[in-house]
Enzyme design. Structure first.
Site, mmCIF file in Angstrom:
data_model
loop_
_atom_site.group_PDB
_atom_site.id
_atom_site.type_symbol
_atom_site.label_atom_id
_atom_site.label_comp_id
_atom_site.label_asym_id
_atom_site.label_seq_id
_atom_site.Cartn_x
_atom_site.Cartn_y
_atom_site.Cartn_z
ATOM 1 N N HIS A 46 8.185 -0.762 -15.370
ATOM 2 C CA HIS A 46 7.380 -0.639 -16.579
ATOM 3 C C HIS A 46 8.266 -0.392 -17.800
ATOM 4 C CE1 HIS A 46 3.773 0.162 -18.875
ATOM 5 N NE2 HIS A 46 4.398 1.222 -19.384
ATOM 6 N N GLU A 68 5.345 -5.464 -11.967
ATOM 7 C CA GLU A 68 4.489 -4.326 -12.241
ATOM 8 C C GLU A 68 3.086 -4.565 -11.686
ATOM 9 O OE1 GLU A 68 4.863 -3.325 -16.402
ATOM 10 O OE2 GLU A 68 3.016 -2.183 -16.235
ATOM 11 N N ASN A 418 20.966 23.525 -53.645
ATOM 12 C CA ASN A 418 21.575 24.087 -54.826
ATOM 13 C C ASN A 418 21.704 23.029 -55.918
ATOM 14 O OD1 ASN A 418 23.081 26.581 -55.802
ATOM 15 N ND2 ASN A 418 24.491 24.912 -56.251
#
Lengths: 683, 154
Positions: A46, A68, A418
């Protein structure tokens, strides 16, 4: 779109999954009933499918997809595992491996897998070897192998289309071919669908919408639509989407629809009837014949391997030990003066130097890992401050030791905040000053010698010297008369003193006076330095200098009486010989003139309370000029032994807070030499 | 049957002491040391031991006893407590013995000039020898070193 950077990762991961798949398949052969193993293979297949579809390797994706499907049936108990299926799975595995290797060798990963795919499909539909499984109901997902012909309409869709025709709508079969060079095929397909949906109803598409979304199609897809529009209008709509190569629109009537479906059915039947023979005749997979010419394509992809960090650290430690022995061998060889030995040791030195470089490189990570999060952060902060800013990052590929990377993030965040907060003006203020409304912040990283520099520069208002001085006087950091004599650089460095803040308004970002001093101590702790340059009205630049690595440093070995010490080269300006009678007393401090400066001079022997060896004080002194930020100082030593690469060792927790000593190293003779922390010697 | 405790036995002056085997890494002969400046007098320096740097303290000095010349019998016992490795210089390290936990009694206020807080207990052996077990965590307590330093500076 640049896919190459992911290719290496894709290949590595694919190999990993193939490896898992192989192991599991072997295990499955012995335990065909173990569903857990099937689960594992399924997962690997998969993942492979997903990855290869994303990377655009169609054949790989389609084969894993079919695998699959079969595995899914097995794991849901609808299909019983037997040796034939295992064989086919192994065959798939072989093909997959061949494809991945082809990709790794710079190929396109194409391989004719239709035969294997067919076999798999046959297993699915139960035709394979008359498997005992009951016939499957829904047809197999159409794959790329027979993409257009498999556009079959089910009974429901057929009915819908027929009814649409009856109610006076028109039905078209449309095939869209996407340009071969298109990278985001799924996106183009989606645009086509969008265009169609505005004027028609899409009844069926092949491949399925899901598959198209996942880019699981080659270069074309086809749909059945119901609409009122003319064929040309439809075609025009589709062609208005860019990167569409070709569109075919065919109008369907009831008869043709019926015919269409019958045709598709026959194709499917034909495929089915062929399969058993193919399956049995799977002697030699097709890929074998095609492999040689692909291998010749040559390996273009750099190969990587993922290694546990602990192992790298272990390697580093072992290397440190080796370097200690190397130094010991060097001094032994010098003593023994055997030519062969000297030669061998010299070779060892060269090899181990190379080895050291490689191991150090292994631990290097691009600063990108830290820089990545800055654009978003800067955007958010700028928004909250109502400022307009453009962040320009350069040199993100510059590499730094992993340990430094882990630590450098926070100080950089602070410096960026800063710059945003104090450095850049508001858009109105910028306009008044005749600047563009949008401010720029440059974040640069680059290599120089044994150091990496990171610069944060803004084109804001710059630092106001007078304001800094006022503030410093108010906070009792300096007195007024002192301030007037200070150079700009010295004044700016006041920003790094603890308990200092120039912001008139306290915001939630910075300006609480806990900022730059923390930044400085963090960077110093990393063996680095931070400095600031600024020009009023033009901008401010913070420069952070960091060592390439923390564990091996270059140092100057010195002798004090009978003791040896190491001074890190990074803090040495130069070594010199000075006359003892040049030392002057200024305010009760010993000072000496050095290049137009009067700098303090200290006897290291006294500071470190070395036992007196009765060595007579000579008129000439060896001195080491050290630097801490902008301040210089001279250290008197008895002898300069020489420069050496030393391996940093900690003194251990028991002696962690020893004055003026930052650590230890082991010398060639096995003795420990302490490393002098010069920062604590300069006030 | 009570638990048995394995201890390394060493001596300082006339007293016999013990530390648990589990806390001991190794026992070394005297070796050259590198002095570490600005440390208490009992910190004798650091040694190199298999590639790492280990601080060494003179246990006599640590307990405020008179320090003596080092001899051939002088040993450095390398102990490890809470990931902290330290070498302890002792007059000699003689033996490893098993002590019945039951036989360990609370230490008296002071033994051979060493305060009770540095002691874990006293065990009486079969041959009537007394072994004083050290509480190394206290002996190597860093806070106390800091206090000592401040006292010296004052």
């Amino acid at each position: 779109m640049e896919m190459n950077q992911y290719l290496t990762m894709f290949i590595d991961e694919s190999r990993e999954h193939l490896q898992t798949m192989n192991e599991n398949l072997l295990e499955l052969e012995n335990n065909p009933d173990d569903i857990d193993i099937v689960h594992n293979i399924f997962r690997s297949a998969h993942t492979l499918k997903g990855m290869s579809a994303t990377m655009g390797f169609e054949d790989l994706a389609s084969l894993t997809h079919e695998m699959e499907n079969v595995l899914d049936l097995v794991r849901n108990g609808k299909l019983k595992m037997d040796t034939d299926i295992t064989d086919v799975l192994f065959q798939c595995f072989d093909s997959l491996e061949a494809m991945v290797e082809d990709i790794a060798n710079g190929g396109s990963g194409q391989l004719d897998v239709s035969e294997t795919v067919q076999t798999l499909k046959a297993i699915m539909s139960g035709d394979f070897k008359g498997s005992s499984r009951e016939a499957q109901t829904s047809p197999a997902q159409p794959s790329q192998a027979n993409r257009t012909s498999s556009l079959t309409l089910d009974q429901y869709q057929l009915t819908v289309l027929k009814q649409s025709l009856e109610s006076g709508h028109r039905v078209y079969w449309i095939q869209v071919v996407i340009d071969a060079n298109c990278v985001l095929k799924a996106a183009r397909a989606y645009m086509v669908f969008n265009a169609l949906e505005q004027v028609s109803e899409i009844v069926h598409s092949s491949p399925s919408v899901e598959e198209i979304e996942q880019e699981k199609f080659d270069d074309r897809f086809s749909v059945f639509v119901v609409t009122q529009q003319e064929p040309d209008a439809i075609r025009e709509r589709i062609m208005s989407v860019s990167e569409i190569a070709q569109t075919e629109v065919a109008e369907m009537d009831e008869a043709r629809l019926q015919e269409w479906n019958n045709e598709a059915e026959t194709v499917k039947e034909a495929v089915k009837s062929e399969q058993p023979d193919q399956a049995k005749g799977t002697g030699e997979p097709v890929k074998k014949e095609k492999k040689p010419d692909r291998a010749a394509a040559g390996g273009q992809v750099s190969r990587t391997i993922r290694v546990d960090l602990d192992r790298l650290d272990q390697l580093m430690n072992l290397l440190s030990e080796l370097l200690i022995d190397r130094v010991r061998l060097e001094s032994l060889a010098e003593e023994i003066k055997n030519y062969d030995l000297i030669e061998t040791v010299e070779h060892l030195v060269r090899v181990s130097t190379d080895l050291q470089n490689i191991v150090l490189k292994l631990r290097m990570v691009p600063v990108e890992a830290v820089f990545n999060r800055f654009p978003r952060m800067v955007r958010d902060i700028a928004r909250s401050l109502n400022k307009k800013v453009n962040l320009v990052i350069t040199g993100a590929e510059t590499e730094l030791d992993r340990t430094v990377i882990d630590e450098i993030g926070d100080p950089l965040v602070h410096l960026l905040r800063n710059s945003l907060d104090h450095g850049l003006e508001s858009p109105e203020e910028r306009k008044r000053a005749g600047k563009e409304e949008t401010g720029n912040i440059y974040l640069r990283a680059f290599h120089s010698g044994n150091h990496v520099f990171i610069e944060i520069e803004d084109d804001g208002r710059g630092i106001d010297r007078d304001k800094v001085l006022q503030s410093a006087v108010k906070k009792n950091l300096i007195d007024e008369s002192e301030g007037e004599q200070m150079s700009d650089v010295e004044v700016f460095n006041l920003l790094f003193s603890s308990g200092f803040s120039t912001a008139e308004k306290i915001s939630d970002l910075s300006g609480r006076g806990v900022g730059l001093d923390v930044v400085k101590s963090k960077i110093t702790a990393l063996g680095g330095q931070v400095s600031v340059h600024s020009q009023k009205g033009i901008g401010t630049r913070f420069t952070v200098q960091l060592p390439l690595t923390l564990s091996i440093i270059s140092a100057m070995l010195i002798r004090l009486g009978e003791e040896k010490y190491a001074i890190p080269l990074s803090s040495i300006v130069e070594t010199a010989i000075m006359m003892r009678d040049e030392i002057r007393l200024v305010h009760g401090m010993q000072m000496i003139s050095y290049r137009d400066h009067i700098i303090p001079i200290v006897s290291l022997k006294e500071v470190l309370e070395c036992p007196d060896t009765g060595e007579a004080e000579q008129d000439e002194m060896n001195v080491v000029i050290i630097r801490k930020g902008e301040k210089l100082a001279a250290l008197i030593v008895d002898e300069l032994i020489g420069q050496q690469e030393i391996v940093l060792k900690s003194l251990g927790p028991y002696l962690s807070r020893t004055f003026a000593i930052s650590g230890a190293t082991i010398l060639g003779d096995g003795q420990v030499a302490l490393i002098i922390d010069t920062n604590s010697l300069v006030k | 049957m009570a638990e048995e405790l394995k201890v390394i036995v060493f001596s300082l002056g006339s007293e016999t002491y013990g530390v648990e085997v589990g806390q001991v890494r190794s026992i070394e002969r005297m070796m050259p040391m590198t002095r570490v400046p600005k440390t208490p007098a009992f910190v004798k320096g650091v040694i190199q031991l298999r590639g790492s740097v280990v601080p060494v303290i003179d246990l006599r000095g640590r307990f405020g006893l008179e320090e003596t010349e080092y001899t051939d019998n002088t040993r450095i016992i390398i102990v490890s407590i809470n990931d902290m490795e330290v070498g302890l210089i002792v007059d000699n390290a003689t033996d490893v013995i098993d002590i019945d936990e039951d036989r360990i009694e609370d230490p008296p206020e002071i033994v051979g000039g060493i305060k009770a807080k540095y002691l874990r207990g006293v065990a009486k052996l079969d041959d009537d020898r007394l072994i004083v077990l050290l509480n190394l965590v206290e002996v190597l307590n860093k806070d106390e070193i800091v206090q000592l330093e401040q006292m010296e500076e004052a």
